[in-house]
Scaffold this motif. Structure first.
Motif: not given
Length: 181
Positions: A84-97, A107-119, A143-144
Motif C-alpha cells: 500500500x503506498x503511503x502519501x507522506x512521511x508523517x503517516x509512514x513514520x506513525x504507522x512504523x512506530x 520485552x526486548x526478546x529477540x525471539x519475538x515473531x517476525x513482523x507482519x508488516x514491512x515498511x 525511519x531508522x
C-alpha cells in the motif's frame, strides 16, 4: 554480528550477505544478491521481504536504488503480499512506530515473531558521484530510529526489529545513508 544465511548451503558469496553495522542495522547490496532459492540456484526467492522479515526481523527496508516511478513510501503486508503506498512521511513514520511498539511488546526478546508488516522507504538516488543525498538524511534517520525503537537514534533493547539499507552494490548510496544516521 548476526549471520542469517548459511553460506555453505546457499549459492551466496560470503561478502554478499548483509553487514550488521550496529545492532539490528544492516547494510548491503540489493537483496536479490543474497536471496538465492537454494544451493547452486540462479533463481531468487519470490518474496525477499518476507525472507528478510523472518530471518532478520527486518521491519524497515530503505532502498537507495529505487526507480523514479516508485512510491516514496509503501507498507507491505506479508500475509497477502499486498503493498500500500503511503502519501507522506508523517503517516509512514506513525504507522512504523505503531507497528514496532505494538508488535515488540517491550520485552526486548529477540525471539519475538517476525513482523507482519514491512515498511519500504524508497530513496530515488542516481548512482553518480555528484548526486546529493543530503535531502534524504532526515527522513531516513527518523525511519531508522523508529524501526530500531528509539527516537534518539540509538538502538533500543526494547524491540527486536531491524532495518536493512541497501543500494545495488551496497557501496556508496546505502553506506552514505547509514553513515548519516
Amino acid at each position: 554480528m548476526s549471520t542469517w544465511i548459511n553460506v555453505s548451503t546457499q549459492s551466496v558469496k560470503k561478502g554478499d550477505q548483509p553487514s550488521e553495522i550496529i545492532p539490528r542495522l544492516f547494510l548491503s547490496g540489493h537483496p536479490a544478491r543474497y536471496s538465492a532459492a537454494g544451493p547452486n540456484s540462479n533463481r531468487f526467492l519470490q518474496h525477499p521481504s518476507k525472507h528478510l522479515a523472518e530471518n532478520m526481523n527486518v521491519v524497515l527496508i530503505v532502498n537507495c536504488c529505487a526507480a523514479k516511478s516508485w512510491a516514496d513510501f509503501t507498507i507491505e503486508d506479508l500475509a497477502d503480499g499486498s503493498k500500500k503506498p503511503v502519501e507522506n512521511i508523517d503517516e509512514f513514520l506513525g504507522a512504523l512506530r505503531e507497528t514496532v511498539t505494538n508488535t515488540a511488546g517491550g520485552d526486548g526478546s529477540s525471539t519475538s515473531p517476525a513482523p507482519r508488516l514491512v515498511f519500504h522507504m524508497n530513496v530515488k538516488a542516481d548512482d553518480v558521484d555528484e548526486y546529493d543525498l543530503s535531502p534524504y538524511f532526515e527522513r531516513t534517520r527518523a525511519a531508522l530510529a523508529a524501526a530500531l525503537g528509539n527516537e534518539e537514534g540509538e538502538p533500543s533493547s526494547s524491540t527486536p526489529f531491524g532495518a536493512l539499507v541497501h543500494c545495488q552494490m551496497g557501496v556508496s548510496r546505502s553506506s552514505t545513508i547509514v553513515a548519516a544516521y
